[in-house]
Design a protein around this motif. Structure first.
Motif, PDB file in Angstrom:
ATOM      1  N   LEU A 168      35.880 -27.300  95.381  1.00 22.11           N
ATOM      2  CA  LEU A 168      37.217 -27.458  95.951  1.00 22.11           C
ATOM      3  C   LEU A 168      37.394 -28.888  96.428  1.00 22.11           C
ATOM      4  CD1 LEU A 168      38.546 -24.683  95.983  1.00 22.11           C
ATOM      5  CD2 LEU A 168      38.607 -24.797  98.433  1.00 22.11           C
TER       6      LEU A 168
ATOM      7  N   LEU B  86      39.810 -19.798 102.252  1.00 20.02           N
ATOM      8  CA  LEU B  86      39.578 -21.235 102.452  1.00 20.02           C
ATOM      9  C   LEU B  86      38.445 -21.464 103.446  1.00 20.02           C
ATOM     10  CD1 LEU B  86      40.561 -24.012 101.590  1.00 20.02           C
ATOM     11  CD2 LEU B  86      42.076 -24.022 103.572  1.00 20.02           C
TER      12      LEU B  86
ATOM     13  N   PHE C 287      43.841 -25.276  97.454  1.00 20.22           N
ATOM     14  CA  PHE C 287      42.883 -24.632  96.554  1.00 20.22           C
ATOM     15  C   PHE C 287      42.677 -25.394  95.257  1.00 20.22           C
ATOM     16  CE2 PHE C 287      42.192 -21.108  99.167  1.00 20.22           C
ATOM     17  CZ  PHE C 287      43.390 -20.723  99.738  1.00 20.22           C
TER      18      PHE C 287
ATOM     19  N   VAL D 224      37.773 -17.839  96.261  1.00 22.68           N
ATOM     20  CA  VAL D 224      38.768 -18.897  96.420  1.00 22.68           C
ATOM     21  C   VAL D 224      39.977 -18.637  95.533  1.00 22.68           C
ATOM     22  CG1 VAL D 224      39.173 -21.334  96.009  1.00 22.68           C
ATOM     23  CG2 VAL D 224      37.102 -20.613  97.156  1.00 22.68           C
TER      24      VAL D 224
ATOM     25  N   ALA E 258      35.234 -20.934 101.753  1.00 23.49           N
ATOM     26  CA  ALA E 258      34.853 -22.084 100.926  1.00 23.49           C
ATOM     27  C   ALA E 258      34.223 -23.180 101.766  1.00 23.49           C
ATOM     28  CB  ALA E 258      36.083 -22.614 100.201  1.00 23.49           C
TER      29      ALA E 258
END
Lengths: 150, 655
Positions: free
Chosen positions: B68, B57, B147, B3, B60
């Motif tokens: 996050l 992203l 982020f 990330v 994640a």
């Protein structure tokens, strides 16, 4: 059985519609049809851009019942809507009135179309009557004739 | 770690975009080949960096990284994988990342497929793209960073809005964004041409494929959005004139006008000023759309969470780019002198009328959308502008366009005789009137809009067929059929797109005029008639899902005693999000959909059941796809494929 008949009648009369619950519907089919038509023009105040006919919110339900009560009590279409507008403001109308500044809203489209049409007409007319590129001169024409002969 | 890499890649992309925005512009001014050559690799690098960021992203979300903040707010471990991935863009920050990904993709494509562009123009186009990227990346990094981390990650997230947990989310936004962002290419071309001071037929040729690509993606995006609303929201509505819908429709109208205007620039070197303005306005409306959706200024079913600072930022971006471009346009108006001459009746004037109708229609939609805001600011009036206004104000334009289109499409360039042009259309007119009469006879007692819509639809489709037939030349029938198959793809694309417009009109009219609807309370085992069918509620049971519990009804549809379908409408409750959704059961058919919705249990033991017959519903979206398919056909026309990688003829020494 009566519900069946009522629903059948609605099916023949109605445009597509939405969140009305069976227990809200008025027994008189023509009154119910009026209520449906009017509901499509009234905004659900707690929703984001839905009519009370579309919305499942409780407030929409309350407004639908209120509208039907007014129609049952004998109000005409205009009176029933005016009753609701008097209590909730013009925000509840999905079709904006033509009062005051709203005239600008309603007339903007036709005015722009007219203005644009006039502009386009004038420009196109000027373009249509613009002189074309000058033709060939006599000397050039003679040259072309000679070249074509070869 | 990944990330953080993604975050860093985003910042790097911002820096690269800054370089891309400035250096090639200086290079183009000074005719410096080194600086101009920077544009291409910068565009590619920017795309790769943003792709890495997007991938990070997505990673994640897929791995449920709850450190996050974005993942916490929008995801949950039990959410199905498809929605974990699609949920990346189901929120403000993630969708912005998708936006800049599409932006950088277009820039990179300009580098990869723009071999036919002159060097100076390409450098300037990429520079403008870079400037737009700078603006949006700055917007992201400073106000909407996806982020952002949480110091104390929770055990699980808040799940995504259940309305978004649908396959539509996987398709609707990507296509829509490809469309919005593609219009930035048309904008970049316009600004580059204005900076250079030269707008000519070649420019019209180069800008068209990019505008076409953007237009067709936008068409698909809007069509899918409409289809999604139809089956998701539980009552079969397909367009609500919601501000966010309008925000996608306005650029589409302008893009359509731009597409046609660019043709005139390419073929006749006329309407240059119009086309420049349209290119600037198209992207301007894209930006206005972004502003409407993300600033919270207007209430809508669609809007993202509102935040005034974000709204101000987008407004600033809008002012800088559109204001700057319009200023440039005003300064360079002299360079836009048109050379073509055309008569009052000609294809050029037909396209002028087309532009006029589309642009004023867009203006009407725009005014209706911002009027509540304007009225509140200027006069303190709180009012609503809803579907009744838009329908009344917009329909005349559709009518005008539909009537003029078939004739305008076949008018000769420069000079045409209307009577001569109208002659082949007598048959189409007769067919349209006959179809209208048939529709009237079949559906008497319903809205008069029905037969009118049928007439327009038949007029458009027949007109498209006549267009093709005329292009097949003259002579024997067999020869003409043969020539039809050898027509350039652009001709077929055009006919398909115009016919698609007719089909859309038919679908809209059928859905709004001829739908059948039924609302009742039904107990298990009871049945009722619906049009030609008989529907029975056989069973209701609870079924668990991955992150919801559903109450599923089993409903059997019969026609004349024979079983036609077994449908399962459901009502789902999502415990984490605390919301319920209605899953309608739809049985699609060529002549219409059966649409069943089961509601809450009523006192007395029954369930509220809503059923609809939606005639010709699928034709609406078929028409939209036809228009997009027409765009694809035009885009893959030979002249674009050849131009890109054409081999230069090898010279043979003269004997």
């Amino acid at each position: 059985m009566r519900r069946l008949g009522l629903a059948l009648a609605l099916a023949l009369l109605a445009a597509p519609a939405f969140a009305v619950r069976p227990d809200e519907m008025l027994p008189d089919a023509s009154q119910e049809a009026r209520a449906r038509a009017l509901s499509q023009g009234l905004r659900c105040l707690v929703c984001r851009n839905e009519s009370i006919d579309d919305s499942d919110a409780d407030l929409a339900h309350d407004l639908r019942v209120l509208l039907r009560d007014r129609i049952k009590a004998g109000d005409s279409d205009e009176q029933a809507v005016a009753y609701i507008v008097a209590r909730y403001g013009e925000f509840v109308l999905l079709k904006p009135t033509t009062s005051g500044a709203n005239l600008i809203l309603w007339l903007a489209g036709p005015a722009a179309l007219l203005g644009g049409a006039v502009l386009a007409f004038v420009v196109t007319r000027r373009r249509a009557s613009a002189p074309e590129a000058a033709g060939l001169s006599e000397a050039d024409k003679a040259r072309v004739a000679e070249l074509l002969k070869e | 770690m990944i990330v953080e890499l993604g975050h860093f890649a985003l910042i790097l992309a911002f820096v690269v975009a800054c370089l891309q925005a400035v250096l090639p512009l200086i290079g183009a001014e000074r005719r410096d080949p080194v600086l101009m050559a920077l544009a291409g690799p910068a565009a590619t690098a920017q795309f790769l960096l943003i792709a890495v960021s997007f991938g990070a992203l997505t990673y994640a979300f897929v791995t449920d990284d709850f450190s996050l903040k974005l993942v916490v707010d929008n995801s949950h471990t039990l959410k199905p994988m498809l929605y974990k991935v699609a949920g990346v863009w189901g929120n403000h920050e993630g969708s912005l990342l998708l936006w800049v990904l599409a932006l950088s993709l277009y820039g990179a494509c300009a580098q990869w497929f723009g071999g036919n562009l002159p060097v100076r123009l390409k450098a300037r186009v990429l520079a403008v793209q870079g400037a737009i990227a700078v603006a949006f990346l700055a917007f992201m990094l400073w106000t909407s960073n996806p982020f952002l981390r949480l110091a104390f990650p929770p055990m699980n997230g808040h799940d995504m809005n259940p309305l978004l947990q649908d396959p539509g989310l996987a398709f609707h936004p990507p296509f829509l964004y490809l469309g919005y962002v593609g219009l930035s290419m048309a904008f970049a071309f316009a600004v580059a041409a204005l900076i250079e001071g030269r707008v000519d037929a070649a420019w019209g040729r180069w800008v068209r494929p990019w505008t076409l690509a953007a237009w067709l993606f936008l068409t698909i995006g809007i069509t899918m959005g409409s289809l999604w609303a139809y089956y998701e929201l539980g009552w079969g509505g397909f367009w609500f004139w919601d501000p966010v819908e309008n925000a996608s429709f306005m650029p589409w109208l302008i893009a359509t006008a731009l597409l046609h205007s660019a043709i005139v620039v390419e073929k006749r070197e006329s309407l240059k000023a119009w086309t420049m303005l349209l290119a600037i306005l198209a992207f301007g409306f894209s930006l206005i759309g972004t502003f409407i959706v993300r600033s919270g200024v207007i209430t809508s079913v669609h809007a993202f969470a509102s935040d005034p600072t974000r709204g101000m930022f987008v407004l600033a971006i809008l002012a800088v780019f559109v204001g700057g471009a319009l200023t440039l346009f005003a300064l360079r108006a002299g360079a836009l002198e048109s050379r073509g001459v055309f008569a009052m009746v000609s294809r050029e004037s037909g396209l002028v009328v087309n532009n006029l109708l589309l642009t004023v229609a867009c203006f009407v939609v725009f005014i209706g959308t911002i009027w509540p805001l304007v009225a509140e600011i200027l006069w303190g009036r709180a009012l609503s502008v809803g579907a009744p206004f838009f329908n009344a104000a917009f329909m005349p334009f559709v009518l005008g366009l539909a009537v003029i289109l078939p004739v305008g499409a076949v008018l000769p360039w420069k000079r045409a005789e209307l009577s001569r042009a109208l002659k082949p259309f007598a048959g189409a007119l007769a067919l349209a009137v006959a179809a209208a009469l048939l529709a009237y006879a079949l559906t008497s007692g319903r809205s008069p809009l029905g037969p009118l819509g049928v007439a327009l639809a038949v007029w458009l489709v027949a007109g498209a067929a006549i267009d093709l037939w005329q292009r097949a030349g003259r002579g024997a029938f067999g020869n003409r059929m043969g020539r039809l198959t050898r027509l350039p793809r652009a001709d077929w694309g055009r006919a398909l797109a115009h016919a698609g417009f007719g089909v859309v009109i038919f679908g809209v009219v059928a859905l709004t005029s001829w739908a059948v609807e039924d609302i009742r309370v039904l107990k298990v085992g009871e049945s009722y008639p619906l049009g030609p069918y008989e529907v029975q509620l056989k069973d209701i049971r609870d079924e668990p899902g991955p992150n919801y519990t559903a109450r599923v009804a089993e409903m059997v549809v019969r026609k004349g005693g024979a079983e036609v379908a077994v449908m399962h409408p459901a009502k789902r409750t999502y415990p984490v999000a605390g919301m319920a959704t209605t899953e309608a059961a739809i049985r699609p058919g060529v002549f219409g959909d059966i649409y069943l919705v089961v509601g809450d249990p009523q006192d007395g033991g029954g369930y509220a059941v809503r059923s609809y017959l939606k005639p010709f519903a699928d034709w609406l979206w078929l028409g939209g796809l036809m228009m997009a398919a027409g765009g694809v056909m035009s885009l893959t026309d030979r002249r674009y494929r050849l131009a890109a990688g054409a081999r230069r003829p090898v010279g043979v020494p003269a004997e």
